[in-house]
Every structure is written in structure tokens, then in C-alpha cells.
Design an enzyme around this catalytic site. Structure first.
Site, PDB file in Angstrom:
ATOM      1  N   ARG A 156       4.567  -9.368   6.246  1.00 20.05           N
ATOM      2  CA  ARG A 156       4.943  -8.006   5.873  1.00 20.05           C
ATOM      3  C   ARG A 156       3.743  -7.343   5.206  1.00 20.05           C
ATOM      4  O   ARG A 156       3.398  -7.642   4.072  1.00 20.05           O
ATOM      5  CB  ARG A 156       6.145  -8.048   4.924  1.00 20.05           C
ATOM      6  CG  ARG A 156       6.429  -6.738   4.224  1.00 20.05           C
ATOM      7  CD  ARG A 156       7.749  -6.761   3.463  1.00 20.05           C
ATOM      8  NE  ARG A 156       7.885  -7.861   2.530  1.00 20.05           N
ATOM      9  CZ  ARG A 156       7.335  -7.916   1.311  1.00 20.05           C
ATOM     10  NH1 ARG A 156       6.560  -6.930   0.897  1.00 20.05           N
ATOM     11  NH2 ARG A 156       7.553  -8.936   0.520  1.00 20.05           N
ATOM     12  N   HIS A 209       7.892  -4.680  -0.085  1.00 21.23           N
ATOM     13  CA  HIS A 209       9.254  -4.993   0.362  1.00 21.23           C
ATOM     14  C   HIS A 209      10.014  -3.718   0.724  1.00 21.23           C
ATOM     15  O   HIS A 209      10.638  -3.623   1.771  1.00 21.23           O
ATOM     16  CB  HIS A 209       9.992  -5.759  -0.739  1.00 21.23           C
ATOM     17  CG  HIS A 209      11.418  -6.056  -0.427  1.00 21.23           C
ATOM     18  ND1 HIS A 209      11.794  -6.945   0.559  1.00 21.23           N
ATOM     19  CD2 HIS A 209      12.558  -5.577  -0.970  1.00 21.23           C
ATOM     20  CE1 HIS A 209      13.117  -6.994   0.616  1.00 21.23           C
ATOM     21  NE2 HIS A 209      13.605  -6.178  -0.295  1.00 21.23           N
ATOM     22  N   TYR A 259       2.578  -9.818  -6.836  1.00 21.59           N
ATOM     23  CA  TYR A 259       2.808 -11.190  -6.390  1.00 21.59           C
ATOM     24  C   TYR A 259       1.924 -11.631  -5.220  1.00 21.59           C
ATOM     25  O   TYR A 259       2.075 -12.742  -4.720  1.00 21.59           O
ATOM     26  CB  TYR A 259       4.286 -11.403  -6.031  1.00 21.59           C
ATOM     27  CG  TYR A 259       4.859 -10.429  -5.022  1.00 21.59           C
ATOM     28  CD1 TYR A 259       4.714 -10.627  -3.656  1.00 21.59           C
ATOM     29  CD2 TYR A 259       5.564  -9.306  -5.448  1.00 21.59           C
ATOM     30  CE1 TYR A 259       5.243  -9.747  -2.732  1.00 21.59           C
ATOM     31  CE2 TYR A 259       6.101  -8.410  -4.537  1.00 21.59           C
ATOM     32  CZ  TYR A 259       5.939  -8.638  -3.184  1.00 21.59           C
ATOM     33  OH  TYR A 259       6.481  -7.751  -2.276  1.00 21.59           O
TER      34      TYR A 259
END
Length: 355
Positions: A256, A260, A269
Site C-alpha cells: 500500500r 491506510h 510506522y
């Protein structure tokens, strides 16, 4: 597809592929390369899908969508799997699979209705053979297996593709669905788009097995591990799985690229270097390089596809920027087949207040 390739419970140690990250054919692949016309269509749909995705992201920033989960970088999974479906087959998508919906023929504005916060599903599932987009993780896996089993009981020649992410494999629903699919030998293909993170949780904290594909073994479900950025390979393994007539678990390794959703800060992260490494494995660039080397994709065709993508994006902008009239009474429609007394009372109270 190769009808002689053995279907086994164990996936391969390395992801199956047909094209490497530079677009060169992989020597000795057990998969059969799709026909040239299929490859060109896969490329066209990925280019259009990516432009749609970036347009939807922009519309979210402008307040036209409540939320948008981008699938940039995952186009090979979305497009390759959907184009492998037959007209009679069904698709059960998640909230991140809007590109899959438009590839299946759902109107782009209708495909984005859920993400506008309007209605429950903006399209007719039966007209497109696409279940409503699933926001709760993994619930669509059970819907897919139940639907596939029912179709078989009715004697229908229908297979089902259910899309899910790596995070959904940590949910109990997925394991129940795999177990039912294995016992019933239901004609359903589970395609796990392993993009590395369940929101911010990396794979190392989700799974201790060699791969997510290994989860099929315990349920007697044949499993496949495929390069999820190789659209030719994704198409090949999904078509092969659909033609098997039974259940298959496919893990597609992808990434990805965007956060998100627009509410997520991915820099908390993961590192820019990690993202850059995956940008170097871009699925659209890969198929373009192969088609160009074969002389199937020239500058004129590339320009025509790009122009089609821009036209598609313009249509999405126009439809979502239009202020549509809202009928407050519609709040009470499609809640129950037969409205309850309380619902009728509420509707009457609203009508009186508006009057």
C-alpha cells in the site's frame, strides 16, 4: 492457464510470477502468460484505475468524500483478479477495493457512494454481481462462501472471488469461512492482498507462519503464493483457481503506497526508504515495460489510454462535485422491508416538521 499444473495444499516458497520487476519474462514459471489482448486490457484498466484512485484521493481532501482508502500500488491485484472473473461469477469486495468495483463495471459515482457516507451501497449488487463493499474486516469471507455454496446447491455455474487484506486473516470470520469452504468444497477464491500492514500493524506482528497462504493447509484448501505486483501472474492464478471448481486461498504480495486512509499518518510506522523500494516494483510500470519490449504498446496507444484515464477522472469529478437534492424522507427507506410502527411514527413526525 495451465490445466496440467498440479494443485497442492502447500504454496511455493517464493511468490509465483511471470514478469520480474523490470518487466522481463521469468524463466521457468509454471504459469502460462495470458494472451496479448488480455495483457493490453489489464494494462488499460490499471492505468484508468490508478487515475481514478488519485482523483478519489483528491476529492477526499476537498471534502467530497468522508474517507477514502487508496489502493495505489495494488492495481495488479484489483484489476488482475477482477478481469479473471466470468460474467456469471460474483465479487465480494472490501472498503479498499473501489478500483475493483469500477473494473467490474460499477459506475464510479455509485462505487464511491458508501465512502461519501450516503446509503448503505450505492449500486445494485445483482446488476453487477458485486456484493456490497465490506467495511468490517473479514465478514465478506463468510458471505462469499455462503453464496458460493448456495449457488452450487441451486445448480448454478457460478464461482465467487472474495477480496481481503492481510489484517482480515487475523479475524475469526476468515478461519470459519476457510473451514466451511474446505468442507463444502465451495467454488470460492480467497485473494489476500498482503500489503504489509493492517493499518499500522506489520506482518511480523500478525503471523508466525511462513506465509499467509500456508493458512489454507489446515482447512484442506489448496494455496498459492503470487507476486501481487505482477498483473499477468495474478490474472493467471485467479483464473486457474476459478476454473478448479473448488476453494483456493491465494496470497498476493503487494504494498500500500499511500496511507491506510486520509485519516492515517503512515510516517509513524514505516520509512520513506521502504516505500521507495516498493515504488521500484510498480505494477503499472512492470506491465508497460513488457508490452513495450514486445512492440504491443507504442506511444500512440499509451497516449490514448492516458487520455481515457483523464476523461474517466473528469467524469468522476463532475459527478461528485454536483450538488444533488436530498430528500429527508429517504432516511426511512430500505431500513426494513415492512416499516415498523416506530419507524412510521418517526417518518410522520419528520414530515409534519418539514411541512
Amino acid at each position: 492457464m495451465s490445466p496440467t499444473r498440479e494443485r497442492t495444499l502447500l504454496p511455493t516458497d517464493e511468490p509465483l510470477s511471470l514478469l520480474d520487476k523490470d518487466g522481463s519474462p521469468v524463466a521457468g514459471s509454471p504459469l502460462v502468460m495470458p494472451d496479448d489482448d488480455v495483457l493490453l486490457e489489464l494494462h488499460r484498466r490499471m492505468v484508468v484505475g490508478r487515475r481514478f484512485d488519485t482523483q478519489a484521493t483528491a476529492l477526499t481532501r476537498q471534502g467530497r468524500l468522508a474517507v477514502y482508502p487508496s489502493s495505489r500500488g495494488q492495481e495488479a491485484c484489483e484489476v488482475g483478479s477482477v478481469l479473471a472473473l466470468r460474467p456469471a461469477d460474483w465479487l465480494f469486495p472490501t472498503y479498499r477495493d473501489t478500483v475493483a468495483l469500477v473494473t467490474r463495471g460499477v459506475d464510479p459515482a455509485e462505487a464511491l457512494t458508501l465512502l461519501q457516507g450516503d446509503w448503505h451501497s450505492g449500486y445494485d449488487p445483482c446488476a453487477h454481481r458485486v456484493g456490497p463493499q465490506c467495511t468490517p474486516l473479514a465478514t465478506n469471507t463468510l458471505h462469499a462462501v455462503g453464496f458460493a455454496h448456495a449457488a452450487r446447491l441451486k445448480g448454478e455455474d457460478t464461482s465467487v472471488l472474495v477480496l481481503l487484506g492481510d489484517g482480515a486473516t487475523s479475524e475469526g470470520d476468515t478461519h470459519e469461512a476457510l473451514n466451511f469452504a474446505g468442507v463444502w468444497r465451495a467454488p470460492v477464491v480467497f485473494l489476500v492482498q498482503n500489503n504489509g500492514y493492517a493499518i499500522s500493524v506489520p506482518m511480523s506482528k500478525q503471523n508466525a507462519a511462513p506465509s499467509l497462504a500456508h493458512k489454507g493447509i489446515g482447512y484442506g484448501v489448496p494455496s498459492v503464493l503470487v507476486d501481487g505486483n505482477d498483473v499477468a501472474a495474478v490474472y493467471a492464478v485467479v483464473r486457474e483457481a476459478l476454473e478448479s471448481g473448488g476453494p483456493t486461498l491465494i496470497e498476493a504480495r503487494t504494498y500500500r503506497i499511500e496511507a491506510h486512509t486520509n485519516a492515517d499518518d503512515a510516517t509513524r510506522y514505516r520509512t520513506p526508504d521502504e516505500v521507495a523500494a516498493w515504488l521500484d516494483r510498480d505494477p503499472v510500470d512492470r506491465i508497460e515495460a513488457y508490452l513495450t519490449s514486445r512492440g504491443l504498446l507504442d506511444a500512440a496507444r499509451r497516449s490514448a489510454v492516458a487520455a481515457e484515464a483523464e476523461e474517466f477522472a473528469a467524469r468522476v469529478r463532475a459527478e461528485l462535485n454536483a450538488d444533488r437534492p436530498r430528500d429527508p424522507a429517504a432516511l426511512f427507506e430500505h431500513v426494513y422491508a415492512t416499516p415498523t410502527a416506530q419507524l412510521r411514527e418517526q417518518a410522520a413526525a419528520l414530515a409534519e416538521e418539514l411541512a
